[in-house]
Scaffold this motif. Sequence first.
Motif, PDB file in Angstrom:
ATOM      1  N   SER A 182     108.655   5.893  64.589  1.00  0.00           N
ATOM      2  CA  SER A 182     107.818   4.691  64.499  1.00  0.00           C
ATOM      3  C   SER A 182     106.634   4.745  65.452  1.00  0.00           C
ATOM      4  O   SER A 182     106.745   5.242  66.571  1.00  0.00           O
ATOM      5  CB  SER A 182     108.639   3.450  64.853  1.00  0.00           C
ATOM      6  N   LEU A 239     105.950  -1.017  68.605  1.00  0.00           N
ATOM      7  CA  LEU A 239     106.743  -1.193  67.392  1.00  0.00           C
ATOM      8  C   LEU A 239     106.266  -2.426  66.620  1.00  0.00           C
ATOM      9  O   LEU A 239     106.144  -3.504  67.178  1.00  0.00           O
ATOM     10  CB  LEU A 239     108.213  -1.367  67.788  1.00  0.00           C
ATOM     11  N   GLY A 240     105.960  -2.244  65.353  1.00  0.00           N
ATOM     12  CA  GLY A 240     105.513  -3.359  64.520  1.00  0.00           C
ATOM     13  C   GLY A 240     104.032  -3.650  64.638  1.00  0.00           C
ATOM     14  O   GLY A 240     103.532  -4.593  64.035  1.00  0.00           O
ATOM     15  N   GLY A 241     103.306  -2.858  65.414  1.00  0.00           N
ATOM     16  CA  GLY A 241     101.864  -3.090  65.563  1.00  0.00           C
ATOM     17  C   GLY A 241     101.152  -1.808  65.899  1.00  0.00           C
ATOM     18  O   GLY A 241     101.654  -0.720  65.617  1.00  0.00           O
TER      19      GLY A 241
END
Length: 133
Positions: A106, A110-112
């Motif tokens: 990833s 994480l997530g951005g």
Amino acid sequence: MKKQLSVILFILLMILQSCSKDVGPVEPDSDSNNQVSFKNDVQPIFNNHCISCHPSSGDLDLREGHSYNEIVGVSASGYSGTLVVPGNAEASVLYKKIDGSGAFGSNMPLGGSLSANQIKIIRDWINQGAKNN
Ligand code: HEC
């Protein structure tokens, strides 16, 4: 005729000289233009985008006072490779985790993602020797 020839030669010489003046000394690599500071430039990125998860996630503590010793020359816990290889961002797992390459799972955060400028700051800091400056 001889005089004309020497005038032409003189002009040619001046043109050549002005060309070599234009080239000048080789421009330093953009990486070395601005000295990046770990304390003032890199750690604030960790503070704003990483430490919500990284006193612990991925066995990695990026909080001020911990981060430098956790990453420089240290093997990644989840991947085979070194988190930060001084002088070589492309060989650094931490850099490959933020550069959008997906080379090591990833992308972080994480997530951005970080901005292009923030990514460049971290790349330049590593390529400038990953100093504790
Ligand atoms: C929302 C939580 C979260 C945020 C924010 C976050 N991470 Fe992570 N990070 C994780 C998790 C979970 C893992 C473990 C899974 C993996 O390796 O992808 C991890 C793993 C890593 C690893 C691999 C560590 C190792 O030794 O294997 C690195 C390097 C990393 N993160 C860097 C960063 C950086 C730099 C930032 C900020 C730009 C950041 N992370 C922000 C959750 C986060």
